[in-house]
Enzyme design. Structure first.
Site, PDB file in Angstrom:
ATOM      1  N   HIS B 119       5.581   0.915  12.416  1.00  0.00           N
ATOM      2  CA  HIS B 119       5.680   0.740  10.963  1.00  0.00           C
ATOM      3  C   HIS B 119       7.044   0.108  10.653  1.00  0.00           C
ATOM      4  O   HIS B 119       8.010   0.314  11.397  1.00  0.00           O
ATOM      5  CB  HIS B 119       5.594   2.143  10.345  1.00  0.00           C
ATOM      6  CG  HIS B 119       5.509   2.186   8.856  1.00  0.00           C
ATOM      7  ND1 HIS B 119       6.631   2.190   8.058  1.00  0.00           N
ATOM      8  CD2 HIS B 119       4.446   2.252   8.012  1.00  0.00           C
ATOM      9  CE1 HIS B 119       6.252   2.268   6.794  1.00  0.00           C
ATOM     10  NE2 HIS B 119       4.932   2.311   6.730  1.00  0.00           N
ATOM     11  N   ASP B 196       7.545   8.882  15.816  1.00  0.00           N
ATOM     12  CA  ASP B 196       7.193   8.782  14.408  1.00  0.00           C
ATOM     13  C   ASP B 196       5.840   9.481  14.233  1.00  0.00           C
ATOM     14  O   ASP B 196       4.796   8.932  14.590  1.00  0.00           O
ATOM     15  CB  ASP B 196       7.119   7.305  14.013  1.00  0.00           C
ATOM     16  CG  ASP B 196       6.623   7.113  12.591  1.00  0.00           C
ATOM     17  OD1 ASP B 196       6.274   8.123  11.938  1.00  0.00           O
ATOM     18  OD2 ASP B 196       6.578   5.954  12.121  1.00  0.00           O
ATOM     19  N   GLN B 199       1.821   9.699  10.852  1.00  0.00           N
ATOM     20  CA  GLN B 199       0.351   9.740  10.838  1.00  0.00           C
ATOM     21  C   GLN B 199      -0.207  10.864  11.709  1.00  0.00           C
ATOM     22  O   GLN B 199      -1.289  11.361  11.440  1.00  0.00           O
ATOM     23  CB  GLN B 199      -0.231   8.386  11.301  1.00  0.00           C
ATOM     24  CG  GLN B 199       0.051   7.214  10.371  1.00  0.00           C
ATOM     25  CD  GLN B 199      -0.596   7.345   8.999  1.00  0.00           C
ATOM     26  OE1 GLN B 199      -1.554   8.091   8.804  1.00  0.00           O
ATOM     27  NE2 GLN B 199      -0.055   6.635   8.024  1.00  0.00           N
ATOM     28  N   LYS B 222       1.969  12.913   3.206  1.00  0.00           N
ATOM     29  CA  LYS B 222       0.770  12.518   3.956  1.00  0.00           C
ATOM     30  C   LYS B 222       0.044  13.745   4.505  1.00  0.00           C
ATOM     31  O   LYS B 222      -0.897  13.626   5.281  1.00  0.00           O
ATOM     32  CB  LYS B 222       1.161  11.578   5.108  1.00  0.00           C
ATOM     33  CG  LYS B 222       1.691  10.213   4.633  1.00  0.00           C
ATOM     34  CD  LYS B 222       1.995   9.331   5.812  1.00  0.00           C
ATOM     35  CE  LYS B 222       2.904   8.166   5.457  1.00  0.00           C
ATOM     36  NZ  LYS B 222       2.215   7.099   4.724  1.00  0.00           N
ATOM     37  N   CYS B 362       2.492  -2.373   6.020  1.00  0.00           N
ATOM     38  CA  CYS B 362       3.883  -2.204   6.470  1.00  0.00           C
ATOM     39  C   CYS B 362       4.010  -2.358   7.971  1.00  0.00           C
ATOM     40  O   CYS B 362       4.754  -1.611   8.621  1.00  0.00           O
ATOM     41  CB  CYS B 362       4.450  -0.855   6.039  1.00  0.00           C
ATOM     42  SG  CYS B 362       4.552  -0.677   4.283  1.00  0.00           S
TER      43      CYS B 362
HETATM   44  C1  LIG Z   1       3.380   5.335  11.056  1.00  0.00           C
HETATM   45  C2  LIG Z   1       4.189   5.479   9.801  1.00  0.00           C
HETATM   46  N1  LIG Z   1       5.513   5.632   9.880  1.00  0.00           N
HETATM   47  C3  LIG Z   1       6.276   5.773   8.800  1.00  0.00           C
HETATM   48  C4  LIG Z   1       5.745   5.765   7.536  1.00  0.00           C
HETATM   49  C5  LIG Z   1       6.670   5.882   6.380  1.00  0.00           C
HETATM   50  O1  LIG Z   1       6.407   6.999   5.625  1.00  0.00           O
HETATM   51  P1  LIG Z   1       7.212   7.233   4.269  1.00  0.00           P
HETATM   52  O2  LIG Z   1       6.932   6.047   3.417  1.00  0.00           O
HETATM   53  O3  LIG Z   1       6.636   8.481   3.719  1.00  0.00           O
HETATM   54  O4  LIG Z   1       8.641   7.348   4.625  1.00  0.00           O
HETATM   55  C6  LIG Z   1       4.362   5.608   7.397  1.00  0.00           C
HETATM   56  C7  LIG Z   1       3.727   5.604   6.057  1.00  0.00           C
HETATM   57  O5  LIG Z   1       3.505   4.679   5.386  1.00  0.00           O
HETATM   58  C8  LIG Z   1       3.577   5.453   8.552  1.00  0.00           C
HETATM   59  O6  LIG Z   1       2.256   5.273   8.457  1.00  0.00           O
END
Ligand SMILES: Cc1ncc(COP(=O)(O)O)c(C=O)c1O
Lengths: 146, 407
Positions: B119, B196, B199, B222, B362
């Site tokens: 991401h 990370d 998900q 999430k 993203c």
């Molecule tokens: C794999 C992954 N990492 C990081 C994020 C970032 O999450 P947040 O926007 O809650 O910081 C997301 C969510 O969009 C994600 O799907």
């Protein structure tokens, strides 16, 4: 919302058969327009001689609304003088912002007048105006160089 | 199947005559009544500034905040609640690691190993750190299904690798990456591993005790909690040696005119008045999840995923990415409809109250790497039903027609 007011016959046709979607090898300027939030990416190609846009086309990937909007815009500006094209862009952007309802002015937009309904869809407005903003930037660059 | 939606009023409301088939849980999930009630109760009865006052409300806010730290630690199998730091979201947690650890520990010969599936929040901070320190970013490749593979991992981890950071479960194709293998490799080469879990943590059992990564990050929103609360897990010894990220109130011991001594871990990393309301929501969300059982959530979502893949494949104009094998996939599916851009698909589905995500999710480097421009993504949570999927599939059946293509 009625989808047929968004995906009108005209938009569908321009999207399915984008006659103006070809790379232009002898373009005098190719300007990249980018809508990062949705991934629409178009490159607008212009061939400008003195103060006239003698030809225009586009390449790239995008949704139906951005593709059709670009294609219609190109139909409108091909052969136009730079200042005329700028005027048209101005009217279009005003129409989308709902700042204009003068019929005579709006008629200058030709088919592009049918894109009016996207102003009711905030998330899709950016797709519709992408190429018009790109044209505006390209024309400013052309004028600077002239 | 139990009607979990009974607890999710937002999914019961009617918009223009129908409920919303909410299939955008990868972006954010909805809140059950239990979470909403916990937030309300906190604001009605307990709101106060934590760690500061000696009065009843402050003491209670502090207790709720610290109890939840323990609950989070237990939830992910961390041995010590001091290893849990509350952040704004996964993004802030990743930035914290990049700045506090990366900026101070990397130099020009070092390599940061990222997966091409990452991401943006797990790419962009590293680019900034790499520019400042001179360290080099190396990407793990993936196969046509979006999975990273052993030969490539073996090739790219070496004695210069200092940081390895990747998703546990990827947000575009829904691949469970082989993080056990990566973490083992990291240990072998003394590289730190950052997982990370944005998900994965909401959808599958994630156990720090057996995985043993150096860091794990995730977001509350999430997994049924509020936006604005996230978690950083870090090994205590790593956290101890790191410098603070943000500084100011609450994270200090003594402040002189020109020098300050910092509070101990975890407080060192929690500057300023914290999001206790968010922590309350996370606490209630964890209770809710544990009440169902994360294993049961996995089972429910397996069924949903299997059903969705089967149904989507019946439409010959829909191309689903990630292959046929569902054994290492979870919670979401990416696809495209032939000739139609994902944004048009999402607009047309929205007209039927079917909520999906369209675009690059993203993850622009990944989308480009796969030779795509964008995808549609349907992402599930345990409260989704076969009916939601039927509505998705039915709506998809009409998409090409709206744009004047044969279907
Ligand atoms: C794999 C992954 N990492 C990081 C994020 C970032 O999450 P947040 O926007 O809650 O910081 C997301 C969510 O969009 C994600 O799907």
């Amino acid at each position: 919302m009625d989808l047929n007011q968004i995906y009108t016959e005209l938009i569908r046709e321009h999207n399915k058969n984008p006659i103006n979607k070809i790379k232009m090898l002898d373009a005098t300027i190719s300007e990249k327009g980018h809508n990062p939030s949705c991934g629409d990416e178009i490159i607008l190609h212009l061939k400008v001689k003195e103060d006239t846009i003698v030809d225009a086309s586009f390449s790239g990937i995008g949704c139906a609304i951005s593709q059709a909007s670009t294609s219609m815009m190109i139909d409108l500006i091909r052969g136009k003088k730079i200042d005329e094209a700028e005027k048209i862009v101005d009217i279009f952007l005003k129409m989308i912002r709902k700042e204009i309802d003068n019929k005579e002015e709006l008629e200058k937009l030709g088919d592009a007048i049918f894109l009016k309904n996207i102003s009711n869809m905030p998330v899709r407005v950016k797709c519709g105006v992408l190429s018009w903003h790109t044209l505006k930037i390209a024309l400013e660059k052309v004028k600077e160089d002239n | 199947m139990k009607d979990y939606k009974a607890d999710f009023k937002i999914l019961k409301q009617k918009i223009n005559g129908s409920t919303i088939a909410y299939l955008d849980n990868g972006a954010t999930t909805q809140k059950p009544l239990q979470v909403i009630k916990a937030i309300e109760e906190y604001n009605k009865l307990y709101n106060g500034s934590p760690h500061r006052g000696a009065h009843y409300l402050s003491v209670n806010a502090t207790k709720i905040y610290e109890d939840t730290r323990g609950k989070v630690a237990k939830f992910i199998g961390a041995r010590n609640s001091r290893e849990i730091i509350f952040t704004k979201n996964a993004t802030e947690a990743l930035n914290l690691i990049a700045y506090s650890y990366g900026m101070n520990n990397l130099n020009a010969e070092d390599e940061i190993l990222l997966a091409i599936t990452n991401h943006h929040s797990n790419i962009v901070p590293w680019q900034i750190i790499a520019k400042k320190t001179g360290a080099k970013i190396i990407y793990l490749d993936c196969d046509k299904n979006g999975q990273i593979y052993k030969e490539d991992i073996d090739k790219k981890i070496n004695k210069n690798t200092k940081i390895i950071s990747l998703s546990h479960l990827t947000n575009v194709f829904g691949m469970v990456h082989p993080i056990e293998y990566i973490i083992g490799k990291g240990r072998e080469y003394s590289a730190i591993t950052i997982i990370d879990g944005a998900q994965s943590v909401p959808h599958m059992k994630v156990d720090i005790g057996s995985l043993k990564p150096d860091f794990l990050v995730f977001s509350g929103h999430k997994m049924l909690a509020s936006m604005g609360i996230g978690v950083l897990y870090g090994k205590l010894e790593k956290l101890e040696e790191m410098e603070p990220f943000l500084s100011g109130g609450d994270m200090i011991e003594y402040v002189d005119l020109y020098e300050t001594s910092f509070h101990e871990v975890p407080y060192k990393f929690e500057a300023g008045t914290q999001n206790v309301e968010g922590v309350v929501s996370l606490s209630a969300a964890i209770d809710y999840i544990e009440n169902i059982g994360i294993e049961n959530i996995e089972t429910i979502e397996e069924e949903l995923l299997k059903y969705a893949l089967k149904k989507l494949k019946e439409n010959k104009y829909v191309e689903v990415y990630g292959g046929e094998d569902l054994s290492n996939r979870k919670s979401l599916l990416s696809f495209n409809v032939k000739d139609v851009h994902s944004h048009d698909v999402a607009t047309i589905l929205d007209n039927n109250n079917v909520a999906i995500r369209a675009g690059h999710h993203c993850a622009q480097p990944f989308i480009k790497h796969m030779g795509l421009n964008s995808t549609c993504r349907a992402s599930f949570y345990f409260y989704n039903t076969f009916e939601d999927i039927d509505r998705l599939v039915d709506s998809l059946g009409g998409v090409r027609g709206v744009l004047g293509y044969g279907s």
